[in-house]
Enzyme design. Structure first.
Site, PDB file in Angstrom:
ATOM      1  N   HIS A 161       0.822  -1.196   0.000  1.00 24.95           N
ATOM      2  CA  HIS A 161       0.000   0.000   0.000  1.00 24.95           C
ATOM      3  C   HIS A 161       0.866   1.262   0.000  1.00 24.95           C
ATOM      4  O   HIS A 161       2.056   1.217   0.292  1.00 24.95           O
ATOM      5  CB  HIS A 161      -0.954   0.024   1.208  1.00 24.95           C
ATOM      6  CG  HIS A 161      -0.265  -0.041   2.527  1.00 24.95           C
ATOM      7  ND1 HIS A 161      -0.159  -1.182   3.280  1.00 24.95           N
ATOM      8  CD2 HIS A 161       0.380   0.923   3.237  1.00 24.95           C
ATOM      9  CE1 HIS A 161       0.514  -0.947   4.378  1.00 24.95           C
ATOM     10  NE2 HIS A 161       0.864   0.339   4.382  1.00 24.95           N
TER      11      HIS A 161
HETATM   12  C1  T46 Z   1       2.649   0.282   7.048  1.00 22.65           C
HETATM   13  C2  T46 Z   1       3.497  -0.904   7.307  1.00 22.65           C
HETATM   14  C3  T46 Z   1       4.940  -0.589   7.439  1.00 22.65           C
HETATM   15  C4  T46 Z   1      -4.541  -1.166  13.515  1.00 22.65           C
HETATM   16  O1  T46 Z   1      -5.656  -1.447  13.988  1.00 22.65           O
HETATM   17  N1  T46 Z   1      -3.887  -0.040  13.916  1.00 22.65           N
HETATM   18  C5  T46 Z   1      -2.652   0.290  13.436  1.00 22.65           C
HETATM   19  O2  T46 Z   1      -2.083   1.322  13.833  1.00 22.65           O
HETATM   20  C6  T46 Z   1      -2.038  -0.564  12.457  1.00 22.65           C
HETATM   21  C7  T46 Z   1      -0.680  -0.225  11.877  1.00 22.65           C
HETATM   22  C8  T46 Z   1      -2.716  -1.683  12.062  1.00 22.65           C
HETATM   23  N2  T46 Z   1      -3.945  -1.970  12.582  1.00 22.65           N
HETATM   24  C9  T46 Z   1      -4.638  -3.207  12.150  1.00 22.65           C
HETATM   25  C10 T46 Z   1      -5.130  -3.206  10.719  1.00 22.65           C
HETATM   26  C11 T46 Z   1      -5.037  -4.675  10.334  1.00 22.65           C
HETATM   27  O3  T46 Z   1      -6.218  -5.330  10.732  1.00 22.65           O
HETATM   28  O4  T46 Z   1      -3.701  -4.292  12.243  1.00 22.65           O
HETATM   29  C12 T46 Z   1      -3.891  -5.208  11.195  1.00 22.65           C
HETATM   30  C13 T46 Z   1      -2.598  -5.400  10.406  1.00 22.65           C
HETATM   31  O5  T46 Z   1      -2.294  -4.177   9.688  1.00 22.65           O
HETATM   32  P1  T46 Z   1      -1.767  -4.177   8.186  1.00 22.65           P
HETATM   33  O6  T46 Z   1      -2.355  -5.303   7.442  1.00 22.65           O
HETATM   34  O7  T46 Z   1      -1.985  -2.799   7.619  1.00 22.65           O
HETATM   35  O8  T46 Z   1      -0.207  -4.447   8.413  1.00 22.65           O
HETATM   36  P2  T46 Z   1       0.983  -4.271   7.381  1.00 22.65           P
HETATM   37  O9  T46 Z   1       2.163  -4.945   7.988  1.00 22.65           O
HETATM   38  O10 T46 Z   1       0.603  -4.685   6.007  1.00 22.65           O
HETATM   39  O11 T46 Z   1       1.263  -2.691   7.319  1.00 22.65           O
HETATM   40  C14 T46 Z   1       1.678  -1.989   8.479  1.00 22.65           C
HETATM   41  C15 T46 Z   1       0.934  -0.652   8.611  1.00 22.65           C
HETATM   42  O12 T46 Z   1      -0.464  -0.885   8.642  1.00 22.65           O
HETATM   43  C16 T46 Z   1       1.237   0.286   7.474  1.00 22.65           C
HETATM   44  O13 T46 Z   1       0.818   1.599   7.762  1.00 22.65           O
HETATM   45  O14 T46 Z   1       3.053   1.190   6.362  1.00 22.65           O
HETATM   46  O15 T46 Z   1       3.080  -1.715   8.410  1.00 22.65           O
END
Ligand code: T46
Length: 141
Positions: free
Chosen positions: A58
């Site tokens: 993303h």
């Molecule tokens: C990024 C990279 C480096 C939350 O509820 N609050 C939060 O602050 C974050 C970061 C995530 N979440 C929830 C949303 C999803 O259900 O945690 C779950 C996993 O998040 P996500 O799939 O977005 O994780 P990554 O590793 O793909 O991405 C994360 C960050 O979301 C993003 O901003 O830049 O790490």
């Protein structure tokens, strides 16, 4: 930015921090609007990621982030539509700055990797651009 802590920022947006160490061990300081160029609103860390897993996929509308592998290592694929780059985060002394228009994917996590992320905004799912077609529409000028 504070020259005391900053050695250089190279074109891959890696900030190398100085290590304030002594015979007891190492200590590294990160200050908002100093070591990194934004207010820190949110901190999270990613760990226990399986080696074959790729995360991220993303860009953002507003959020700027700083990524530090405080233990272990991982790689980050960056794409800002001008160029693509792979960055290896393998030291707690390297900080990778991500701008909102940096599409990013993290992969090749070592078993012991703890990826610390400092973010400029509170969590908002609406701030994510998860569709690459939309990302291109938003950021191609
Ligand atoms: C990024 C990279 C480096 C939350 O509820 N609050 C939060 O602050 C974050 C970061 C995530 N979440 C929830 C949303 C999803 O259900 O945690 C779950 C996993 O998040 P996500 O799939 O977005 O994780 P990554 O590793 O793909 O991405 C994360 C960050 O979301 C993003 O901003 O830049 O790490």
């Amino acid at each position: 930015m504070n020259k005391k802590y900053l050695k250089d920022i190279d074109i891959s947006k890696i900030i190398k921090v100085n290590v304030l160490g002594d015979e007891r061990g190492s200590l590294t300081v990160i200050e908002e609007n100093n070591t990194i160029p934004f207010d820190i609103k949110r901190v999270f860390y990613i760990y226990g990621t399986k080696n074959e897993v790729r995360r991220g996929f993303h860009g953002h509308y507003k959020t700027r982030q700083a990524l530090i592998s405080v233990a272990g290592s991982c790689k980050v694929h960056l794409d800002n539509l001008q160029r693509k780059k792979e960055v290896l985060l393998d030291s707690p002394e390297k900080i990778l700055l991500l701008e909102p228009n940096d599409w990013h994917e993290m992969y090749d996590f070592s078993k012991d990797c703890v990826l610390l992320v400092l973010a400029s905004h509170y969590y908002d799912p609406e701030d994510y651009i998860r569709d690459y077609e939309v990302f291109m529409e938003v950021y191609s000028s």
